[in-house]
Design a protein around this motif. Sequence first.
Motif, PDB file in Angstrom:
ATOM      1  N   PRO A  78       0.834  -1.209   0.000  1.00 37.20           N
ATOM      2  CA  PRO A  78       0.000   0.000   0.000  1.00 37.20           C
ATOM      3  C   PRO A  78       0.864   1.252   0.000  1.00 37.20           C
ATOM      4  O   PRO A  78       1.908   1.310   0.657  1.00 37.20           O
ATOM      5  N   SER A  79       0.450   2.254  -0.772  1.00 39.33           N
ATOM      6  CA  SER A  79       1.228   3.497  -0.842  1.00 39.33           C
ATOM      7  C   SER A  79       0.894   4.398   0.340  1.00 39.33           C
ATOM      8  O   SER A  79      -0.178   4.302   0.949  1.00 39.33           O
ATOM      9  N   THR A  80       1.824   5.275   0.674  1.00 36.51           N
ATOM     10  CA  THR A  80       1.719   6.252   1.774  1.00 36.51           C
ATOM     11  C   THR A  80       1.272   5.600   3.080  1.00 36.51           C
ATOM     12  O   THR A  80       0.496   6.164   3.840  1.00 36.51           O
ATOM     13  N   ARG A  81       1.800   4.397   3.342  1.00 42.13           N
ATOM     14  CA  ARG A  81       1.478   3.705   4.597  1.00 42.13           C
ATOM     15  C   ARG A  81       2.737   3.320   5.376  1.00 42.13           C
ATOM     16  O   ARG A  81       2.643   2.624   6.377  1.00 42.13           O
ATOM     17  N   GLY A  82       3.917   3.747   4.902  1.00 40.14           N
ATOM     18  CA  GLY A  82       5.133   3.434   5.636  1.00 40.14           C
ATOM     19  C   GLY A  82       5.676   2.051   5.384  1.00 40.14           C
ATOM     20  O   GLY A  82       6.389   1.499   6.232  1.00 40.14           O
ATOM     21  N   LEU A  83       5.380   1.463   4.216  1.00 38.23           N
ATOM     22  CA  LEU A  83       5.847   0.116   3.903  1.00 38.23           C
ATOM     23  C   LEU A  83       6.758   0.079   2.669  1.00 38.23           C
ATOM     24  O   LEU A  83       6.907  -0.953   2.027  1.00 38.23           O
ATOM     25  N   PRO A 159      -3.830   1.381   8.907  1.00 40.01           N
ATOM     26  CA  PRO A 159      -5.046   2.209   8.919  1.00 40.01           C
ATOM     27  C   PRO A 159      -5.476   2.583   7.509  1.00 40.01           C
ATOM     28  O   PRO A 159      -4.675   2.573   6.558  1.00 40.01           O
ATOM     29  N   GLN A 160      -6.751   2.933   7.372  1.00 42.23           N
ATOM     30  CA  GLN A 160      -7.267   3.375   6.077  1.00 42.23           C
ATOM     31  C   GLN A 160      -6.703   4.744   5.682  1.00 42.23           C
ATOM     32  O   GLN A 160      -6.595   5.060   4.506  1.00 42.23           O
ATOM     33  N   THR A 161      -6.354   5.549   6.675  1.00 44.80           N
ATOM     34  CA  THR A 161      -5.879   6.901   6.393  1.00 44.80           C
ATOM     35  C   THR A 161      -4.448   6.875   5.882  1.00 44.80           C
ATOM     36  O   THR A 161      -3.600   6.146   6.386  1.00 44.80           O
ATOM     37  N   GLU A 162      -4.175   7.702   4.860  1.00 47.23           N
ATOM     38  CA  GLU A 162      -2.825   7.846   4.340  1.00 47.23           C
ATOM     39  C   GLU A 162      -2.025   8.816   5.222  1.00 47.23           C
ATOM     40  O   GLU A 162      -2.597   9.629   5.941  1.00 47.23           O
ATOM     41  N   LEU A 163      -0.707   8.710   5.141  1.00 46.98           N
ATOM     42  CA  LEU A 163       0.163   9.668   5.816  1.00 46.98           C
ATOM     43  C   LEU A 163       1.386   9.878   4.935  1.00 46.98           C
ATOM     44  O   LEU A 163       2.241   8.991   4.815  1.00 46.98           O
ATOM     45  N   ALA A 164       1.453  11.044   4.312  1.00 41.23           N
ATOM     46  CA  ALA A 164       2.572  11.344   3.422  1.00 41.23           C
ATOM     47  C   ALA A 164       3.860  11.462   4.229  1.00 41.23           C
ATOM     48  O   ALA A 164       3.876  12.040   5.323  1.00 41.23           O
ATOM     49  N   THR A 165       4.941  10.921   3.680  1.00 39.66           N
ATOM     50  CA  THR A 165       6.235  10.986   4.357  1.00 39.66           C
ATOM     51  C   THR A 165       6.649  12.435   4.597  1.00 39.66           C
ATOM     52  O   THR A 165       7.239  12.754   5.644  1.00 39.66           O
ATOM     53  N   THR A 166       6.340  13.329   3.658  1.00 38.72           N
ATOM     54  CA  THR A 166       6.714  14.738   3.834  1.00 38.72           C
ATOM     55  C   THR A 166       6.047  15.333   5.061  1.00 38.72           C
ATOM     56  O   THR A 166       6.675  16.082   5.814  1.00 38.72           O
ATOM     57  N   LEU A 167       4.769  15.004   5.284  1.00 38.65           N
ATOM     58  CA  LEU A 167       4.077  15.498   6.480  1.00 38.65           C
ATOM     59  C   LEU A 167       4.669  14.879   7.731  1.00 38.65           C
ATOM     60  O   LEU A 167       4.912  15.578   8.728  1.00 38.65           O
ATOM     61  N   SER A 168       4.917  13.585   7.691  1.00 40.62           N
ATOM     62  CA  SER A 168       5.450  12.907   8.864  1.00 40.62           C
ATOM     63  C   SER A 168       6.844  13.407   9.220  1.00 40.62           C
ATOM     64  O   SER A 168       7.209  13.486  10.395  1.00 40.62           O
ATOM     65  N   ARG A 169       7.625  13.775   8.213  1.00 37.13           N
ATOM     66  CA  ARG A 169       8.962  14.327   8.488  1.00 37.13           C
ATOM     67  C   ARG A 169       8.887  15.777   8.959  1.00 37.13           C
ATOM     68  O   ARG A 169       9.783  16.245   9.663  1.00 37.13           O
ATOM     69  N   SER A 170       7.837  16.487   8.589  1.00 40.87           N
ATOM     70  CA  SER A 170       7.742  17.912   8.929  1.00 40.87           C
ATOM     71  C   SER A 170       7.584  18.148  10.426  1.00 40.87           C
ATOM     72  O   SER A 170       7.857  19.254  10.906  1.00 40.87           O
ATOM     73  N   VAL A 171       7.141  17.151  11.180  1.00 42.14           N
ATOM     74  CA  VAL A 171       6.953  17.332  12.620  1.00 42.14           C
ATOM     75  C   VAL A 171       8.226  17.036  13.403  1.00 42.14           C
ATOM     76  O   VAL A 171       8.264  17.222  14.627  1.00 42.14           O
ATOM     77  N   LEU A 172       9.277  16.579  12.735  1.00 40.46           N
ATOM     78  CA  LEU A 172      10.523  16.259  13.422  1.00 40.46           C
ATOM     79  C   LEU A 172      11.361  17.516  13.633  1.00 40.46           C
ATOM     80  O   LEU A 172      11.391  18.391  12.771  1.00 40.46           O
ATOM     81  N   GLY A 245       5.004   5.846   9.148  1.00 43.77           N
ATOM     82  CA  GLY A 245       3.625   5.590   9.521  1.00 43.77           C
ATOM     83  C   GLY A 245       2.705   5.773   8.322  1.00 43.77           C
ATOM     84  O   GLY A 245       3.140   6.116   7.230  1.00 43.77           O
ATOM     85  N   PRO A 246       1.406   5.553   8.540  1.00 43.88           N
ATOM     86  CA  PRO A 246       0.714   5.272   9.800  1.00 43.88           C
ATOM     87  C   PRO A 246       0.660   3.795  10.172  1.00 43.88           C
ATOM     88  O   PRO A 246       0.103   3.456  11.214  1.00 43.88           O
ATOM     89  N   THR A 247       1.223   2.891   9.329  1.00 37.73           N
ATOM     90  CA  THR A 247       1.212   1.473   9.682  1.00 37.73           C
ATOM     91  C   THR A 247       1.981   1.247  10.980  1.00 37.73           C
ATOM     92  O   THR A 247       3.042   1.843  11.203  1.00 37.73           O
TER      93      THR A 247
END
Length: 286
Positions: A78-83, A159-172, A245-247
Amino acid sequence: MRIKVPATTANLGPGFDSCGLALSLYLELDVTPADTWFIEHQLGDGIPTDASNLIIETALALAPHIQPQHLVMRCDIPSTRGLGSSAAAIVAGIELANQLGELKLSAEEKMRIATNIEGHPDNVAPAVFGGLVIAVQLGEETRYTRHNFPNCDIVAFIPQTELATTLSRSVLPEELPYGTAVKASAISNVMLSSLLSGDLKQMGEMMAQDLFHEHYRKSLVPQLELLRERVKTFDAYGCCLSGAGPTVLILSQPEQTAALMADLKNFDSTANLIHLNVDTVGIQVN
């Protein structure tokens, strides 16, 4: 020709941007000659079917003069799931160029090319080699070691919800205080030494203590802390975010896995639950 590349999970908690593990989900690519580049897939309108597709772009960047091909892609990553879906596409593109352009790349060369494209080796290295790979990029050089992963079940809570790597990295944060960095490094060291010695209980405990990224990303993946508490009922070794994430990956005792997965289905009936194995082969070409 068929190219097969496994999914990957990165980090394993505190092994941030350096630890990766190949998993039994796959991108498969059937390749036949054609007049123009075209890739068939079932991933929706957002993924190009022409030469701007990441797989074809990667191949042509390495071997610009290879002849056009008709590609048929099947992908259960699955795309945008951290896999590692983008890492699998990059590695598939490198192998496509390697085969069609007769580049005769070694596995190490494929990994280093993929690392330069991806930016860090944690996803691409296990996609190339299979198994557990611990790697670091030092300038233009990538150093790595490959290991067997201890015997346990791996459950992916997707999860059903996607999480873009760019967003997940932006909180670091851009920087960590020295004391925090030392402690985070020590936690990572103990996690890895526990993993390599087969002490899964302590490995899981160290996963939960990560200070590099999960502490900052948990607001984006609220299920992580809830699952971490919930799986204790089933004596799971531990859990961690898969990549950005979000997996969430759960390391389970085999005799508890069926009951654990049934409970997780009750926890969130919309999530996709997959019982995975470690892929020990990496890229395959048939």
